[in-house]
Design a protein around this motif. Structure first.
Motif, PDB file in Angstrom:
ATOM      1  N   CYS A 113      -3.285   2.798   2.309  1.00  0.00           N
ATOM      2  CA  CYS A 113      -4.497   2.353   2.628  1.00  0.00           C
ATOM      3  C   CYS A 113      -4.959   2.674   3.710  1.00  0.00           C
ATOM      4  CB  CYS A 113      -4.276   0.627   2.223  1.00  0.00           C
ATOM      5  SG  CYS A 113      -3.763   0.128   0.565  1.00  0.00           S
TER       6      CYS A 113
ATOM      7  N   LEU B 117      -1.153  -7.078  -5.520  1.00  0.00           N
ATOM      8  CA  LEU B 117      -1.301  -6.262  -4.189  1.00  0.00           C
ATOM      9  C   LEU B 117      -2.318  -7.410  -3.488  1.00  0.00           C
ATOM     10  CD1 LEU B 117      -1.319  -3.889  -2.035  1.00  0.00           C
ATOM     11  CD2 LEU B 117      -3.275  -3.148  -3.412  1.00  0.00           C
TER      12      LEU B 117
ATOM     13  N   MET C 260       1.780   4.361  -4.477  1.00  0.00           N
ATOM     14  CA  MET C 260       0.787   3.840  -3.738  1.00  0.00           C
ATOM     15  C   MET C 260       0.567   4.603  -2.401  1.00  0.00           C
ATOM     16  SD  MET C 260      -0.275   1.339  -5.423  1.00  0.00           S
ATOM     17  CE  MET C 260      -1.619   0.872  -4.701  1.00  0.00           C
TER      18      MET C 260
ATOM     19  N   SER D 236      -8.695   5.602  -6.536  1.00  0.00           N
ATOM     20  CA  SER D 236      -9.230   5.272  -5.269  1.00  0.00           C
ATOM     21  C   SER D 236     -10.338   4.153  -5.067  1.00  0.00           C
ATOM     22  CB  SER D 236      -9.519   6.239  -4.299  1.00  0.00           C
ATOM     23  OG  SER D 236      -9.865   5.875  -3.135  1.00  0.00           O
TER      24      SER D 236
ATOM     25  N   VAL E 118      -2.696  -4.020  -9.813  1.00  0.00           N
ATOM     26  CA  VAL E 118      -2.593  -2.711 -10.240  1.00  0.00           C
ATOM     27  C   VAL E 118      -1.845  -2.616 -11.566  1.00  0.00           C
ATOM     28  CG1 VAL E 118      -1.843  -0.385  -9.658  1.00  0.00           C
ATOM     29  CG2 VAL E 118      -2.679  -1.860  -7.650  1.00  0.00           C
TER      30      VAL E 118
ATOM     31  N   VAL F 145      -7.985   1.616  -1.221  1.00  0.00           N
ATOM     32  CA  VAL F 145      -6.563   1.283  -1.878  1.00  0.00           C
ATOM     33  C   VAL F 145      -6.594   2.787  -3.086  1.00  0.00           C
ATOM     34  CG1 VAL F 145      -5.091   0.309  -3.456  1.00  0.00           C
ATOM     35  CG2 VAL F 145      -6.591  -0.936  -1.967  1.00  0.00           C
ATOM     36  N   ASN F 146      -5.400   3.459  -2.804  1.00  0.00           N
ATOM     37  CA  ASN F 146      -4.908   4.918  -3.259  1.00  0.00           C
ATOM     38  C   ASN F 146      -3.694   4.633  -4.061  1.00  0.00           C
ATOM     39  OD1 ASN F 146      -7.316   6.522  -1.745  1.00  0.00           O
ATOM     40  ND2 ASN F 146      -5.996   5.848  -0.149  1.00  0.00           N
ATOM     41  N   ALA F 147      -3.885   5.263  -5.251  1.00  0.00           N
ATOM     42  CA  ALA F 147      -2.727   5.161  -6.219  1.00  0.00           C
ATOM     43  C   ALA F 147      -2.966   6.256  -7.130  1.00  0.00           C
ATOM     44  CB  ALA F 147      -2.753   3.598  -7.147  1.00  0.00           C
TER      45      ALA F 147
ATOM     46  N   CYS G 103       0.754  -1.135   0.121  1.00  0.00           N
ATOM     47  CA  CYS G 103       0.117  -0.054   0.016  1.00  0.00           C
ATOM     48  C   CYS G 103       1.003   1.374  -0.128  1.00  0.00           C
ATOM     49  CB  CYS G 103      -1.110  -0.014   1.231  1.00  0.00           C
ATOM     50  SG  CYS G 103      -2.369  -1.095   1.198  1.00  0.00           S
ATOM     51  N   THR G 104       2.133   1.109   0.144  1.00  0.00           N
ATOM     52  CA  THR G 104       2.931   2.275   0.449  1.00  0.00           C
ATOM     53  C   THR G 104       4.333   2.244  -0.622  1.00  0.00           C
ATOM     54  OG1 THR G 104       4.393   1.568   2.215  1.00  0.00           O
ATOM     55  CG2 THR G 104       2.381   2.777   2.696  1.00  0.00           C
TER      56      THR G 104
END
Length: 571
Positions: free
Chosen positions: A480, A397, A477, A447, A457, A405-407, A371-372
């Motif tokens: 999360c 992932l 990323m 997101s 992803v 989840v944010n990207a 997530c990072t």
């Protein structure tokens, strides 16, 4: 003038950015003594180490005459070394003129010392050649900065016989050359440019010895290839002899601020945005102070050329005086410090992606992220036979709990960013659960609140053509956070089978209607790929129907209110 322009992530000279922007620096990729392959039919450079892995302790420098205005001697060949072709005419008609910038106190130049080797490249490999008198014929030029170009102030044609130094670059003897100008060359700037170009023998080339990562050099020089200027990241060896004039005065313009003052000492006009002219007052400047255009990038990635004062809309970025929009610098993506390289080789015609092509590869293969994660990747389009292909990168992932989840993706090309859920059978029934796309250099944000499971992803070009292999992107990323995925009715073949998440419903090959519940919801007209009426397949007559499918799935199925006509599915 001083070098100061930022273009495509590289510091360029004020004088040359406009010409350089249209060029392709990769054309001048280095040859090594171990690998003589080249993108050109004749390779312009020869060196001992293509990677800058050695430190200063492995390099020993030769020397310049005492009292030189500028001293940038060659290396002695015991460590890393390099040399670049500077010849008027090669067998294929190409011409190279290497030009080095010399930051020196203004005054007059009375002579030069430089170093070089002689070699020949037949298009596949380098070989030694022994120079004769004709190979020592040179044209020596001195240039000074002008607005967005360089201007020649002196030129000399001479036979300068080289002397072997006793040093070797690999198996190539190193020569030193000393030349005293018949007439001193005056210059009124704090930067001049000097070129050394051999004139005579296309079968025994002069290669100007250069250094990298050595003071006072700046890893910056020019090459005029077939009349067009490009830049290189090395420093040709040179010693400049002459007399200095430290008391020179003239107009000093700060291009960034648009402010100009007269009668300023040149030594006080050396800032990153300063333009000095010893021959004109501020009022006499051909291009008024602050009016030199440069590339202005808008927030949407569009580029226009305008002065800095006009590049002031929200989100605008100005790349500096003399920078241009060809190629579009707004699409440049640099890898930030601390990001992890994707590691995949550059694609090319005929490429087989067995690195992280995901569901597009056989067998399936993925990179892994968290997530990072922060990734610097490369992509492109290419041909396999006559078929157009994209280099698509898939990152696995794993979520152990429900998470948002944010990207964010930024690419040098129009790109797609997707989140794909693994199907029950793996790739064959995988499903896109979130998607976004954008133009080059745009911030593509995505997101999605997802239940636990395995996801991919996806990063890839939006188009199947027009993206050079090796085009860069960054994938960040951005974290999360716990979430509760929305639920809805899951319709399978017209039957409401479960109240679950979209991901779970997709794995049942169902159509998901957010906010509805089973068994209360009627799946009369919701199906994956078919339109249903009261449990009957499409085109079956019925009295009426409700349009239930969520707006997010208009292409999967649709049910139209019916008044005596057969139900049809929109095309």
């Amino acid at each position: 003038m001083v070098r100061k322009v930022l273009i495509v992530g590289a510091v360029l000279g004020l004088c040359t950015a406009a010409a350089l922007a249209a060029g392709d620096r990769d054309t001048y990729g280095k040859l090594t003594a171990r690998d003589a392959s080249a993108t050109l039919s004749r390779a312009p450079e020869l060196n001992a180490a293509p990677d800058k892995t050695s430190d200063a302790q492995t390099r020993a420098l030769l020397s310049c005459p005492a009292g030189s205005l500028y001293s940038q001697p060659a290396e002695d060949g015991t460590g890393n070394w390099g040399a670049a072709t500077s010849e008027l005419a090669l067998p294929d008609g190409d011409s190279y003129e290497v030009i080095e910038n010399v930051p020196a106190t203004p005054g007059s130049v009375t002579g030069l010392r430089w170093w070089g080797i002689y070699a020949f490249n037949n298009g596949t490999s380098w070989s030694q050649c022994t120079p004769t008198t004709v190979d020592f014929n040179f044209k020596i030029r001195v240039y000074v900065d002008e607005v967005c170009t360089i201007s020649q102030v002196c030129e000399y044609t001479a036979t300068v016989t080289g002397t072997t130094t006793g040093n070797n670059y690999g198996g190539y003897p190193l020569y030193v050359f000393n030349y005293t100008f018949p007439t001193a060359c005056a210059f009124n700037d704090n930067t001049m440019w000097v070129s050394i170009q051999a004139q005579s023998n296309p079968n025994c080339w002069f290669l100007w010895a250069y250094t990298e990562d050595q003071t006072p050099g700046d890893n910056y020089s020019l090459v005029r290839y077939n009349g067009e200027l490009f830049f290189n990241e090395y420093d040709p060896s040179i010693c400049v002899l002459g007399t200095a004039n430290p008391n020179l005065r003239g107009s000093c313009c700060n291009e960034n601020l648009g402010l100009c003052a007269d009668n300023v000492l040149l030594t006080d006009c050396v800032g990153a945005d300063d333009r000095f002219d010893a021959t004109k007052t501020c009022a006499q400047l051909t291009t008024a102070c602050g009016q030199i255009p440069g590339a202005c990038c808008a927030a949407n990635g569009n580029c226009t050329e305008k002065p800095k004062g006009q590049c002031n809309a929200p989100g605008d970025r100005w790349y500096g005086v003399c920078t241009t929009c060809t190629p579009n610098p707004c699409c440049n993506v640099d890898c930030p410090p601390g990001y992890t390289a994707e590691g995949e080789p550059n694609c090319a015609d005929g490429y087989t992606d067995n690195y992280n092509g995901g569901c597009n590869s056989t067998p399936e293969v993925f990179s892994t992220i968290t997530c990072t994660s922060t990734i610097c990747g490369k992509s492109g389009t290419y041909l396999v036979g006559t078929s157009q292909r994209r280099d698509t990168d898939w990152y696995k992932l794993i979520l152990t709990t429900a998470q948002t989840v944010n990207a964010t993706l930024v690419a040098e090309f129009p790109a797609n960013l997707l989140i794909v859920t693994k199907g029950q059978a793996g790739c064959s029934d995988s499903f896109v659960v979130a998607s976004a796309q954008g133009d080059c250099a745009a911030f593509i944000d995505l997101s999605a609140c997802l239940p636990p499971g395995e996801y991919y992803v996806f990063v890839g070009p939006r188009d199947f053509t027009g993206v050079p292999c090796g085009s860069e992107y960054t994938l960040e990323m951005t974290g999360c956070s716990p979430c509760t995925p929305p639920t809805g009715a899951c319709c399978v073949n017209g039957v409401c089978v479960a109240t679950n998440t979209e991901v779970a419903c997709t794995k049942l090959a169902g159509v998901w209607i957010q906010g509805q519940t089973c068994p209360a919801y009627s799946c009369a007209c919701a199906a994956n790929g078919n339109v249903w009426m009261n449990g009957e397949p499409e085109y079956v007559t019925a009295l009426s129907a409700e349009r239930h499918l969520a707006a997010s799935h208009p292409s999967d199925a649709a049910c139209l209110r019916w008044r005596g006509e057969p139900v049809i599915r929109p095309g």
